[in-house]
Design a protein around this motif. Structure first.
Motif, PDB file in Angstrom:
ATOM      1  N   LEU A  11     -71.411  -1.068 109.703  1.00  0.00           N
ATOM      2  CA  LEU A  11     -72.932  -0.759 109.869  1.00  0.00           C
ATOM      3  C   LEU A  11     -73.798  -1.782 109.219  1.00  0.00           C
ATOM      4  CD1 LEU A  11     -73.356   2.969 109.522  1.00  0.00           C
ATOM      5  CD2 LEU A  11     -72.844   1.830 111.732  1.00  0.00           C
ATOM      6  N   THR A  12     -74.881  -2.574 109.777  1.00  0.00           N
ATOM      7  CA  THR A  12     -75.558  -3.591 109.246  1.00  0.00           C
ATOM      8  C   THR A  12     -76.939  -3.434 109.301  1.00  0.00           C
ATOM      9  OG1 THR A  12     -75.739  -5.849 108.894  1.00  0.00           O
ATOM     10  CG2 THR A  12     -74.977  -5.272 111.043  1.00  0.00           C
ATOM     11  N   ASP A  13     -77.748  -3.744 108.362  1.00  0.00           N
ATOM     12  CA  ASP A  13     -79.172  -3.787 108.717  1.00  0.00           C
ATOM     13  C   ASP A  13     -79.435  -4.988 109.328  1.00  0.00           C
ATOM     14  OD1 ASP A  13     -81.671  -3.129 108.163  1.00  0.00           O
ATOM     15  OD2 ASP A  13     -81.824  -4.381 106.515  1.00  0.00           O
ATOM     16  N   MET A  14     -80.730  -5.185 109.723  1.00  0.00           N
ATOM     17  CA  MET A  14     -81.193  -6.492 110.519  1.00  0.00           C
ATOM     18  C   MET A  14     -82.155  -7.303 109.792  1.00  0.00           C
ATOM     19  SD  MET A  14     -82.882  -6.660 114.281  1.00  0.00           S
ATOM     20  CE  MET A  14     -84.512  -6.127 113.915  1.00  0.00           C
ATOM     21  N   ASP A  15     -83.305  -6.723 109.480  1.00  0.00           N
ATOM     22  CA  ASP A  15     -84.058  -7.694 108.632  1.00  0.00           C
ATOM     23  C   ASP A  15     -83.861  -7.985 107.148  1.00  0.00           C
ATOM     24  OD1 ASP A  15     -86.206  -8.118 110.586  1.00  0.00           O
ATOM     25  OD2 ASP A  15     -86.443  -6.063 110.561  1.00  0.00           O
TER      26      ASP A  15
END
Length: 270
Positions: A11-15
Motif C-alpha cells: 500500500l502506498t500513499d500518493m501525494d
C-alpha cells in the motif's frame, strides 16, 4: 530472532510519495513499474475524495506514472465501503464532488436532502454556504454525520486550501455533533484496502510521507511501514513521535531495488 516475513502486498500513499501536485517525485514511476512487474498486488491510497480513480489515473499518467484504475483506493471509496456495510441501500446528503457522489451511487445509495440516513462530507474546491447550511439542519434533524477524512488543509499551486477537516469543524461547532472520519489516520481505511485486495496485514507494507496519518494508521492496522522523507514529515521530526516506522528512506527511489528482494522473502526490517 523472528523469521523474515514475506511481502505479498504493498500500500502506498500518493501525494508526497509519488507526486507533489502535478510534479512526479524522482523514482516514483520506477517504483510503480517495479510493483507491477513483481506481480504483487498493490494499491495507491489517498485521502483526496474529489476525484474518481479514473480521474486520478489520468492525473498520475500526466506525471509519467502508470497506475491502473483498479489500483487506486480513495477515502471516498473507503467511506462508501463503510456505509454499504453499515446501512446497505441507504440514503445520504453528500457535500463533495464526483469522487464522492460516484462512490455513493456505485453502492446503491440515494442522494437526497429529504430525511437522509447520513450527511457525508467530502473535499471540494467550491464549498457552498447553502450546502453547508443544509448539512447542519439535516444533522440537527437526526442524520448521522460522516466525513471522508480529517485533513484540515491541502496544498495548491496558489497556497494552502481549507479541506474536509476544517469544514467538518465548522459543522461540528454549529451542531455539536462530531463526524466519524473514515480516511487516514483511521486504520479502517487500511483494513478496507486490505479487504479489497484480499490481503493480510502480516504480509503487507505501507509506504507514506506523514507520521501522523500514513504511518500511524498502518501501524494500528498491523502493517509494516516505510516513511519516505519526500513529503510532509522531515527527518528531524521522526523522533518527536512516540512510535516509529519500520524503515525511514529518502524517497521511493530507494525502494525500487528493494521491491524484488522483499518479494523474494527478505524482511523490510532487514
Amino acid at each position: 530472532m523472528t523469521p523474515a516475513r514475506p511481502v505479498e502486498t504493498w500500500l502506498t500513499d500518493m501525494d508526497g510519495v509519488l507526486v507533489h501536485e502535478e510534479d512526479p517525485i524522482p523514482g516514483a514511476a520506477e517504483f510503480v513499474a517495479a510493483l507491477r512487474s513483481s506481480g504483487r498486488p498493490f494499491l495507491v491510497l489517498t485521502n483526496n475524495s474529489i476525484f474518481t480513480p479514473r480521474d486520478l489515473r489520468a492525473r498520475l499518467g500526466r506525471s509519467g506514472i502508470d497506475v491502473p484504475e483498479e489500483s487506486i483506493w480513495t477515502s471516498a471509496l473507503a467511506t462508501a465501503d463503510f456505509l454499504a456495510e453499515q446501512r446497505p441501500g441507504g440514503s445520504a446528503f453528500a457535500v463533495g464532488e464526483a469522487g464522492l457522489t460516484t462512490a455513493l451511487h456505485d453502492i446503491g445509495y440515494v442522494l437526497t436532502d429529504r430525511d437522509p440516513d447520513y450527511v457525508v462530507l467530502g473535499e471540494t474546491r467550491t464549498y457552498s454556504f447553502e450546502a453547508i447550511t443544509t448539512a447542519i439542519r439535516l444533522i440537527e434533524a437526526g442524520a448521522r454525520f460522516i466525513a471522508t477524512n480529517p485533513d484540515p488543509s491541502g496544498p495548491s499551486a496558489q497556497g494552502t486550501l481549507p479541506a474536509t477537516g476544517s469544514v467538518a469543524a465548522l459543522i461540528s461547532t454549529a451542531t455539536r455533533r462530531r463526524p466519524y472520519f473514515v480516511g487516514k489516520p483511521n486504520p479502517l481505511m487500511m483494513r478496507s484496502a486490505l479487504n479489497r485486495l484480499e490481503a493480510h496485514s502480516e504480509t503487507t507494507v505501507m509506504v507514506g510521507d506523514r507520521m501522523d496519518t500514513d504511518i500511524v494508521s498502518g501501524l494500528e492496522a498491523g502493517l509494516r511501514t516505510v516513511l519516505v522523507l519526500s513529503g510532509s514529515t522531515g527527518a528531524a521530526e521522526v523522533e518527536q513521535f512516540p512510535y516509529r516506522p519500520t524503515r525511514v528512506l529518502d524517497s521511493v527511489a530507494d525502494l525500487v531495488p528493494l521491491v524484488e528482494r522483499l518479494a523474494d522473502g527478505d524482511d523490510v526490517e532487514g
